[in-house]
Design an enzyme around this catalytic site. Structure first.
Site, PDB file in Angstrom:
ATOM      1  N   CYS A   1      -2.875  25.507  66.975  1.00  0.00           N
ATOM      2  CA  CYS A   1      -3.399  24.692  66.165  1.00  0.00           C
ATOM      3  C   CYS A   1      -4.878  25.090  65.776  1.00  0.00           C
ATOM      4  CB  CYS A   1      -3.748  23.165  66.552  1.00  0.00           C
ATOM      5  SG  CYS A   1      -4.326  23.134  68.293  1.00  0.00           S
TER       6      CYS A   1
ATOM      7  N   LYS B   1       6.724  12.407  76.185  1.00  0.00           N
ATOM      8  CA  LYS B   1       7.596  13.014  75.680  1.00  0.00           C
ATOM      9  C   LYS B   1       7.439  14.379  75.150  1.00  0.00           C
ATOM     10  CE  LYS B   1       9.220  13.176  71.404  1.00  0.00           C
ATOM     11  NZ  LYS B   1       9.896  14.552  71.289  1.00  0.00           N
TER      12      LYS B   1
ATOM     13  N   GLU C   1      -1.545  24.835  56.356  1.00  0.00           N
ATOM     14  CA  GLU C   1      -1.414  25.303  57.865  1.00  0.00           C
ATOM     15  C   GLU C   1      -0.146  26.020  57.686  1.00  0.00           C
ATOM     16  OE1 GLU C   1      -0.485  22.655  61.061  1.00  0.00           O
ATOM     17  OE2 GLU C   1      -2.070  23.902  62.416  1.00  0.00           O
TER      18      GLU C   1
ATOM     19  N   GLU D   1      -4.633  14.800  68.102  1.00  0.00           N
ATOM     20  CA  GLU D   1      -5.075  16.304  67.851  1.00  0.00           C
ATOM     21  C   GLU D   1      -4.050  17.073  66.889  1.00  0.00           C
ATOM     22  OE1 GLU D   1      -4.969  19.798  67.724  1.00  0.00           O
ATOM     23  OE2 GLU D   1      -5.010  20.128  69.926  1.00  0.00           O
TER      24      GLU D   1
END
Ligand code: NAI
Ligand code: MG
Length: 493
Positions: free
Chosen positions: A288, A179, A387, A254
């Site tokens: 990331c 997906k 983040e 991850e």
């Protein structure tokens, strides 16, 4: 442009059971780029059944690694044949500058070639003898594909993130339900076309765009799936892990990061400028592993901030398809608003805004933001700890090595870290003490298909890429044989 209003299930292009669609947006113009099929739980169920049949009864897991490698290499070639077109499609869907999209698509093809090599290697390394302490027995350890993998991927490197999961899973002999992100679904559908043309057997790869709460959650919860591979945010990763917990599914995650870059005062200032800027401004900072926390040793601190300010001013911002653009738009409205609000939070928290923070002049449409530099950022502040996932770098000064290491490691994340110094002994010493899965010395961000990728702490579980990425999709079985003529002795003496 191709149409994207069908799902790829069991080697066929089919309409979603419920007939839903959604629009994907070109973030440079905020206009609709394509209408895309929206998968729901019903479609996921069909895809998992197809993937199950392809795994349980189909040829794919039974084929030799060398035979699977041939298909993987054809996929790589199919991607390379369309590199320019796929890169342009990625720019339109994601916003990134074309040269970066060309890297991504090149790396995507490279990833399939790399795992073709490892698939061939499996033919000779699939089984190894295990020395036992009891010589009445012989034993082997054997690698086998884990089964049906559910792969859920993000929007920042759409086609490359698909490859990081699909290529090793195919090499291992798994079948897959993939997906893509609802924000950037197009290149994953192109991957399905390419894999189909490469002769991948029906059901081995199924591609279902759709929303996280519908198609994503259905994949995470489906009992026919043996393994979940996810890249994305920490909260979603946590949800996927909870879904996996019910069925004890194999998982790899991850997740996010807030990666530090430590720059000692003996570093070359121009090299520092290059790696700081690349580390946070490539892909609009939506990376990331972006080195979003920069720690600069006191003597170099002000001169470096001044140089950064000069260079940030020169960054050319615009549509990623335009020549010379370094910074494209953020991926969508939601991400744009999230980053804008992080910047205003940084201002409120009293960080010194060295450059940026605004929509660039003359760009009224599109999700554009200036490259943004905050200095004197307090360690307890939100912008230092969380983040942001945008072109926003936080910089602070440090005095000595111990202080830098303490500050760098003081984070719930541990994906990546970097250190710069002309004193290589010091740089290597610091690299070994950083609590992160990826550490760069005298650079930041270069990523290699051969090397392990993944995080410590809340940045994830498991490693992708290299041989580690293949192991993600393999189970280990022991086959142990009793070779003695003597009775075992528990019952028959
Ligand atoms: P997300 O983590 O929600 O989405 C990633 C993928 O997970 C997408 O395919 C999404 O459809 C799917 N998903 C969402 N909810 C799900 C659920 N309940 N069950 C199963 N699958 C689900 O990330 P999103 O919303 O796109 O971005 C939010 C933030 O996440 C960003 O602002 C950024 O901070 C971070 N992020 C981090 C990434 C990384 O590589 N570390 C990549 C993308 C986003
Ligand atoms: Mg889009």
């Amino acid at each position: 442009m191709n149409s994207y209003d069908q799902l790829y299930i069991n080697g066929q292009w089919v309409a979603p059971v419920k007939g839903g669609t959604f629009d994907t947006i070109d973030p440079s113009s905020e206009t609709v780029l394509a209408r895309v099929a929206a998968a729901t739980a019903e479609d996921v169920d069909l895809a998992v059944k197809a993937a199950r049949a392809a795994f349980d009864e189909g040829p794919w897991p039974q084929m030799s690694g060398a035979a699977r490698a041939q298909v993987l290499r054809k996929i790589a070639q199919g991607i390379r044949d369309r590199q320019q077109e796929l890169a342009e499609l990625e720019v339109r869907d994601n916003g990134k500058p074309l040269p970066e999209a060309l890297w991504d698509i090149g790396d995507t093809a490279g990833c399939f070639d790399f795992y073709a090599g490892l698939a061939e290697g499996l033919d000779s390394h699939q089984e190894k003898t295990v020395a036992l302490s009891d010589d009445r027995f012989t034993s082997i350890a054997r690698k086998e594909p884990v089964g049906v993998a559910g792969a859920i991927i993000p929007w920042n490197f759409p086609m490359l993130m698909a490859a990081w999961k699909v290529a090793p899973a195919l090499a291992a002999g798994c079948s897959i339900v993939l997906k893509p992100s609802e924000i950037t679904p197009l290149t994953a559908l192109e991957l399905a076309r390419i894999a189909d043309a490469a002769g991948l057997p029906a059901g081995v790869l199924n591609v279902l765009p759709g929303f996280g709460a519908d198609a994503g959650a259905a994949i995470a919860a489906h009992r026919g799936i043996d393994k979940l591979a996810f890249t994305g945010s920490v909260p979603t990763g946590s949800r996927i892990m909870q879904a996996a917990a019910r069925d004890i599914k194999n998982i790899s995650l991850e997740l996010g990061g807030k990666s530090p870059l430590i720059i000692f005062a003996d570093s070359d200032i121009e090299a520092a400028v290059e790696w700081i800027m690349f580390g946070i401004f490539w892909n609009q900072g939506q990376v990331c592993s972006a080195t979003s926390r920069v720690l600069v040793q006191r003597g170099l601190y002000e001169p470096l901030l001044q140089r950064l300010r000069q260079e940030a001013k020169k960054v050319s911002i615009g549509n990623g398809l335009e020549e010379g653009v370094l910074l494209g738009p953020l991926v969508n409205k939601g991400q744009y608003e999230k980053v804008v609000s992080a910047i205003s939070r940084g201002r409120d928290e009293g960080a010194r805004l060295v450059y940026g923070g605004e929509r660039p002049a003359g760009l009224d449409k599109g999700f554009y933001l200036q490259p943004t530099i905050f200095a004197d950022v307090a360690e307890e502040s939100w912008i230092w700890r969380e983040e942001i996932f945008g072109p926003v770098v936080c910089v602070r000064a440090f005095d000595d090595e111990a202080d830098a290491l303490r500050s760098a490691n003081d984070s719930p994340f541990g994906l990546a870290a970097a250190v710069m110094s002309r004193d290589l002994e010091r740089a290597e010493r610091v690299a070994r003490k950083l609590r992160a899965g990826i550490v760069w010395v005298n650079c930041s961000q270069p990523t290699f298909t051969e090397a392990p990728w993944g995080g410590y702490k809340q940045s994830g579980i498991g490693r992708e890429l290299g041989e580690w990425g293949l192991n993600n999709y393999l189970e280990t079985k022991q086959i142990t044989r009793y070779d003695s003529d003597q009775p075992w002795g528990w019952y028959i003496k």
